[in-house]
Scaffold this active site. Structure first.
Site, mmCIF file in Angstrom:
data_model
loop_
_atom_site.group_PDB
_atom_site.id
_atom_site.type_symbol
_atom_site.label_atom_id
_atom_site.label_comp_id
_atom_site.label_asym_id
_atom_site.label_seq_id
_atom_site.Cartn_x
_atom_site.Cartn_y
_atom_site.Cartn_z
ATOM 1 N N HIS A 40 35.222 39.805 36.082
ATOM 2 C CA HIS A 40 35.543 41.136 35.566
ATOM 3 C C HIS A 40 36.815 41.112 34.737
ATOM 4 C CE1 HIS A 40 37.442 40.753 39.540
ATOM 5 N NE2 HIS A 40 38.418 41.497 39.046
ATOM 6 N N HIS A 90 39.964 43.571 33.588
ATOM 7 C CA HIS A 90 40.659 44.844 33.798
ATOM 8 C C HIS A 90 41.113 45.402 32.445
ATOM 9 C CE1 HIS A 90 41.598 44.496 38.226
ATOM 10 N NE2 HIS A 90 41.385 43.222 37.966
HETATM 11 P P1 AMP Z 1 40.723 41.493 41.238
HETATM 12 O O1 AMP Z 1 41.987 41.369 42.021
HETATM 13 O O2 AMP Z 1 40.919 41.130 39.784
HETATM 14 O O3 AMP Z 1 39.571 40.742 41.866
HETATM 15 O O4 AMP Z 1 40.412 43.028 41.205
HETATM 16 C C1 AMP Z 1 39.337 43.645 41.821
HETATM 17 C C2 AMP Z 1 39.459 45.099 41.503
HETATM 18 O O5 AMP Z 1 38.264 45.729 41.912
HETATM 19 C C3 AMP Z 1 40.615 45.815 42.220
HETATM 20 O O6 AMP Z 1 41.475 46.384 41.247
HETATM 21 C C4 AMP Z 1 39.914 46.860 43.068
HETATM 22 O O7 AMP Z 1 40.613 48.072 43.113
HETATM 23 C C5 AMP Z 1 38.586 47.014 42.359
HETATM 24 N N1 AMP Z 1 37.481 47.466 43.192
HETATM 25 C C6 AMP Z 1 37.126 46.994 44.410
HETATM 26 N N2 AMP Z 1 36.036 47.631 44.863
HETATM 27 C C7 AMP Z 1 35.683 48.523 43.903
HETATM 28 C C8 AMP Z 1 34.649 49.503 43.785
HETATM 29 N N3 AMP Z 1 33.739 49.669 44.749
HETATM 30 N N4 AMP Z 1 34.606 50.264 42.670
HETATM 31 C C9 AMP Z 1 35.528 50.094 41.706
HETATM 32 N N5 AMP Z 1 36.512 49.194 41.754
HETATM 33 C C10 AMP Z 1 36.607 48.415 42.840
#
Ligand code: AMP
Ligand code: ZN
Length: 132
Positions: free
Chosen positions: A98, A100
């Site tokens: 993903h 951001h």
């Molecule tokens: P990372 O640390 O780059 O793996 O970030 C994962 C991101 O996914 C975090 O910023 C979380 O807040 C976000 N996240 C986790 N679960 C969900 C969800 N169900 N819907 C939207 N965002 C999510």
């Protein structure tokens, strides 16, 4: 992939706030936003890391990413950070690739990085790795 929360979002098995979707990509709001409009762009197909997306799929995914960036610029702001946490030590918590997108409005204090001046020795060490 079974147990992957982002695959569940792709399959609409759990609630999310989708702002864009096509055949290869999806963009939805991060549930723990750093700033207003913080969103995540994902390939619909499950890959743990961005670098694992096959070249042809990456080409298509990139087109979608570009569309989403233009949408963000049109609807929110032209100022934003693009961040990829690639791997556990880099802070990746969800192992479905993903990107951001973190809109910036001017006042927020994010990314309090501590840097140092690059030394000749350090630079040469890294260059040697890339050249070998
Ligand atoms: P990372 O640390 O780059 O793996 O970030 C994962 C991101 O996914 C975090 O910023 C979380 O807040 C976000 N996240 C986790 N679960 C969900 C969800 N169900 N819907 C939207 N965002 C999510
Ligand atoms: Zn997944």
């Amino acid at each position: 992939m079974d147990g992957c929360i982002f695959c569940k979002i792709v399959n609409k098995e759990i609630k999310s706030y989708i702002i864009y979707e096509d055949n290869v990509a999806m963009a939805f709001l991060d549930i723990n936003p750093l700033t207003k409009g913080h969103l995540l762009i994902i390939p619909k197909k499950h890959y743990e890391r961005l670098s694992q997306i096959p070249e042809e799929e990456m080409k298509e995914f990139s087109k979608s990413v570009l569309k989403i960036l233009k949408l963000v610029e049109e609807k929110l702001t032209k100022d934003y950070n693009i961040l990829v946490n690639n791997g556990k030590k880099a802070g990746q918590e969800i192992f479905h690739a993903h990107i951001h997108i973190i809109p910036r409005y001017g006042e927020e204090k994010l990314f309090n990085w501590t840097t140092h001046k690059l030394t000749e020795e350090e630079a040469n060490e890294i260059l040697r790795k890339f050249k070998s």
